[in-house]
Design an enzyme around this catalytic site. Sequence first.
Site, PDB file in Angstrom:
ATOM      1  N   GLU A   2      -8.210  -5.337   5.144  1.00  0.00           N
ATOM      2  CA  GLU A   2      -8.083  -4.921   3.744  1.00  0.00           C
ATOM      3  C   GLU A   2      -6.911  -5.621   3.065  1.00  0.00           C
ATOM      4  OE1 GLU A   2      -8.634  -0.867   5.439  1.00  0.00           O
ATOM      5  OE2 GLU A   2      -9.431  -0.378   3.464  1.00  0.00           O
ATOM      6  N   HIS A   9     -12.941   2.585  -0.036  1.00  0.00           N
ATOM      7  CA  HIS A   9     -12.979   1.529   0.990  1.00  0.00           C
ATOM      8  C   HIS A   9     -13.562   0.234   0.451  1.00  0.00           C
ATOM      9  CE1 HIS A   9     -13.187   4.765   4.424  1.00  0.00           C
ATOM     10  NE2 HIS A   9     -11.947   4.350   4.239  1.00  0.00           N
ATOM     11  N   ARG A  29     -12.226  15.256   7.532  1.00  0.00           N
ATOM     12  CA  ARG A  29     -13.024  15.636   6.358  1.00  0.00           C
ATOM     13  C   ARG A  29     -14.465  15.939   6.779  1.00  0.00           C
ATOM     14  NH1 ARG A  29     -11.389  10.344   3.717  1.00  0.00           N
ATOM     15  NH2 ARG A  29      -9.189  10.654   3.220  1.00  0.00           N
ATOM     16  N   ASN A  71       0.872  -1.175   0.000  1.00  0.00           N
ATOM     17  CA  ASN A  71       0.000   0.000   0.000  1.00  0.00           C
ATOM     18  C   ASN A  71       0.905   1.219   0.000  1.00  0.00           C
ATOM     19  OD1 ASN A  71      -1.821   2.020   0.455  1.00  0.00           O
ATOM     20  ND2 ASN A  71      -2.706   1.126   2.309  1.00  0.00           N
ATOM     21  N   ARG A  90      -2.518  -2.057  -3.516  1.00  0.00           N
ATOM     22  CA  ARG A  90      -3.744  -1.278  -3.311  1.00  0.00           C
ATOM     23  C   ARG A  90      -3.690  -0.036  -4.197  1.00  0.00           C
ATOM     24  NH1 ARG A  90      -4.959   3.301   0.871  1.00  0.00           N
ATOM     25  NH2 ARG A  90      -7.193   3.496   0.559  1.00  0.00           N
TER      26      ARG A  90
END
Length: 395
Positions: free
Chosen positions: A383, A179, A240, A8, A90
């Site tokens: 993940e 996601h 955010r 990643n 990823r």
Amino acid sequence: MSAVLVINSGSSSFKYQLIDMATETELASGLVERIGEASGHARHNAAGSDRVEQTLPIPDHTAGFAVMLAAFAATGPQLSTANLVAVGHRVVQGGSIFQGPTVIDDEVLAQISALSDLAPLHNPAHVQGINAARAQFPDVPHVAVFDTSFHQTMPASAYTYAIDTALAAEYGIRRYGAHGSSHKFVSEAVAEFLDRPLAELKTIVLHLGNGASACAVDGGVSIDTSMGLTPLQGLVMGTRSGDIDPAVLFHLHRKAGMSIEELDVLLNKKSGMLGMTGNGDMRDVEDAAIAGDAVAQAALDVYYHRIRGYVGNYIAQLGGLDVIVFTAGIGENSGIIRAGALAGLEFLGIEIDPAKNDPFSRVARVISTDDSKVTVLVIPTNEELEIARQTLAVI
Ligand code: ADP
């Protein structure tokens, strides 16, 4: 035994995990960070050995991969005997092009690079990481696993923004979501955990971490998700804003003289829990609210209100609901937030049992009452394992 290395990569760092695919267990993991800075940092954890940390200059991603390889050689496991069959990467943004995991060749790499307009912080960094990893591991296939692909099943009614069609088409403006690896992993884990056919289940996944998104999953298929063109839309997050009237931007530009760049930073980096409380870490906000801080409590109320809104929305879009599942840092760890988010929904048949919800646990579990019409679960996401599974599936 066969193993997959999951990478990643970000612009100045990358994380890695080596996974044994027969047992789906982690053999080693690590992090290389502060690439390109005066002093870089690397950490390597091999199963059964002490963690190894190093501080040294790491000028670029290629040097970073050399540091990772040296750590494997010094502390194990030995990659030469691990039977590495593929490297899974990823990738945040796959646009409308990539519907699933894809073996990387030069053309795929060029397409990932061309999608940088939609993910300027992420895709260029992924390309750097992929290039460096391909140079280090030239003999195994490299696979891109996209955060967006799981949501490519959304109907046009869900992904279309109501703006000029030609303009939207020219600039690729639509909802892509994110996601995806987590939503896919967790929604499939629900079926396995409950021992029910995936095809029968209507599930809402609440991935609540620093970034947060909700996903409506019908029979294993994403039909709607809260993130949009970028991960800015939807739920309230650590830094955010999530959903906001776009006219707030025009207003701040005209009245406060803020530039596009300043507004970008405001909404992505200085909003959410950080903007409302001065602290983006949910543990601190929660502790403050427990201690009686009214500002922290008011921010939590906004956080809960937004989640409840999406739950109601997705019950309507799904035409019913069997399961709500919480995952990621906040969803897995905070009973207070889970209870707060679903409070008042008992009339919909959503009832949390405090005796099951409050105790801390790391395993998948039911937290709803025996009478709750909707089963509420907590399932830890993984993940990296999902990326490794998809990588193996495509090679
Ligand atoms: P990321 O999106 O960066 O992968 P994570 O899924 O690791 O994030 O989630 C990080 C968030 O989880 C942080 O806001 C952290 O405060 C929160 N978190 C972790 N443990 C707890 C806890 N026990 N209670 C509340 N929040 C927690």
